[in-house]
Design a protein around this motif. Sequence first.
Motif, short mmCIF file in Angstrom:
data_model
loop_
_atom_site.label_atom_id
_atom_site.label_comp_id
_atom_site.label_asym_id
_atom_site.label_seq_id
_atom_site.Cartn_x
_atom_site.Cartn_y
_atom_site.Cartn_z
N PHE A 51 0.81 -1.22 0.00
CA PHE A 51 0.00 0.00 0.00
C PHE A 51 0.85 1.27 0.00
CE2 PHE A 51 -3.58 -2.73 1.36
CZ PHE A 51 -4.50 -2.31 0.41
N GLN A 52 2.06 1.21 0.51
CA GLN A 52 2.92 2.38 0.53
C GLN A 52 3.31 2.83 -0.87
OE1 GLN A 52 6.03 1.20 3.25
NE2 GLN A 52 4.98 2.12 5.00
N ALA A 53 3.05 2.02 -1.87
CA ALA A 53 3.30 2.42 -3.26
C ALA A 53 2.40 3.59 -3.66
CB ALA A 53 3.07 1.24 -4.20
N CYS A 54 1.36 3.84 -2.89
CA CYS A 54 0.43 4.93 -3.16
C CYS A 54 0.30 5.80 -1.91
CB CYS A 54 -0.94 4.38 -3.56
SG CYS A 54 -2.16 5.66 -3.87
N LYS A 55 0.67 7.05 -2.05
CA LYS A 55 0.63 7.97 -0.90
C LYS A 55 -0.76 8.10 -0.30
CE LYS A 55 4.52 10.70 -2.47
NZ LYS A 55 4.98 11.97 -2.96
N GLY A 56 -1.79 8.00 -1.11
CA GLY A 56 -3.15 8.16 -0.62
C GLY A 56 -3.60 7.06 0.32
N VAL A 67 -9.87 0.34 -3.72
CA VAL A 67 -9.65 0.98 -5.02
C VAL A 67 -8.15 1.13 -5.29
CG1 VAL A 67 -9.94 3.12 -6.35
CG2 VAL A 67 -11.87 2.18 -5.07
N ILE A 68 -7.41 1.56 -4.28
CA ILE A 68 -5.96 1.73 -4.42
C ILE A 68 -5.30 0.39 -4.77
CG2 ILE A 68 -3.83 2.16 -3.11
CD1 ILE A 68 -5.45 4.45 -1.68
N ALA A 69 -5.68 -0.67 -4.07
CA ALA A 69 -5.10 -1.99 -4.36
C ALA A 69 -5.38 -2.40 -5.79
CB ALA A 69 -5.68 -3.03 -3.39
N THR A 70 -6.59 -2.15 -6.24
CA THR A 70 -6.97 -2.50 -7.61
C THR A 70 -6.15 -1.70 -8.62
OG1 THR A 70 -9.18 -3.06 -6.84
CG2 THR A 70 -8.93 -2.68 -9.19
N CYS A 168 -3.03 -9.57 -6.02
CA CYS A 168 -4.47 -9.78 -6.24
C CYS A 168 -5.13 -10.31 -4.97
CB CYS A 168 -4.70 -10.76 -7.39
SG CYS A 168 -4.48 -10.05 -9.03
N SER A 169 -4.42 -11.15 -4.24
CA SER A 169 -4.96 -11.68 -2.99
C SER A 169 -5.23 -10.55 -1.99
CB SER A 169 -4.00 -12.70 -2.37
OG SER A 169 -3.92 -13.83 -3.20
N ILE A 170 -4.35 -9.54 -1.97
CA ILE A 170 -4.57 -8.40 -1.08
C ILE A 170 -5.83 -7.66 -1.51
CG2 ILE A 170 -3.68 -6.15 -0.36
CD1 ILE A 170 -0.84 -7.37 -0.54
N ALA A 171 -5.95 -7.36 -2.80
CA ALA A 171 -7.12 -6.62 -3.29
C ALA A 171 -8.41 -7.40 -3.02
CB ALA A 171 -6.97 -6.32 -4.78
N LEU A 172 -8.37 -8.70 -3.23
CA LEU A 172 -9.56 -9.53 -2.96
C LEU A 172 -9.91 -9.53 -1.47
CD1 LEU A 172 -8.87 -12.51 -5.35
CD2 LEU A 172 -10.99 -11.19 -5.29
N ALA A 173 -8.91 -9.66 -0.63
CA ALA A 173 -9.17 -9.70 0.81
C ALA A 173 -9.77 -8.39 1.30
CB ALA A 173 -7.87 -10.00 1.57
N VAL A 174 -9.23 -7.27 0.83
CA VAL A 174 -9.75 -5.97 1.25
C VAL A 174 -11.16 -5.75 0.73
CG1 VAL A 174 -9.41 -3.46 1.12
CG2 VAL A 174 -7.44 -4.95 1.44
N THR A 175 -11.37 -6.04 -0.55
CA THR A 175 -12.69 -5.84 -1.15
C THR A 175 -13.73 -6.75 -0.51
OG1 THR A 175 -11.62 -5.21 -3.22
CG2 THR A 175 -13.95 -5.79 -3.35
N ASN A 176 -13.31 -7.93 -0.12
CA ASN A 176 -14.23 -8.87 0.51
C ASN A 176 -14.75 -8.39 1.86
OD1 ASN A 176 -15.58 -11.34 0.14
ND2 ASN A 176 -14.18 -12.35 1.56
#
Length: 178
Positions: A51-56, A67-70, A168-176
Amino acid sequence: MTRPSQVLPQLAVLLLFLLVSSSAASTLDDTCKSVSASNKDLAYDYCVKFFQACKGSATADKRGLAVIATKIIRAAAVSTGRRIATIKASQGDDRRIQGPLADCDELYSSAVDQLDAAARGISSGKFQDALTNLSAAADAPQTCEEGFRELGVSSPLADEDSKFSKECSIALAVTNTL
């Protein structure tokens, strides 16, 4: 000299800022703890670094983190597509590798479209649609690797595929959790 009546509003604004900042940092922290608890292959530190790849991400709520993960994994899919093009060009007419590379190129190109749809789904509150699209995009690396295995050829994309799968696993886990 500053009067007490002037200091109080400034102090209140500072306190509010600190509470909001702490709450956002807590959201990221809590989210990464949850992700690592639900998937033993995803360490807490890996999630935070992702997530640190995006300052937001430091100030985002859970929906914002999804959204950021995606968007992060969309950028990875685009980058992998460029790498595939480079490898294809360097391999010439070697059919044993050109076939799987063409398949991977198509898979990652589709993943970009699916990730765009997933981000729109998250933003609009259509979380089931987002999960469906994220799941479809998450299949790209495994299917890509399968093509190389079937031909008994070493995959030049193994590292990218592994990283994309974890992300993708991170994005899926967060969205879930939405």
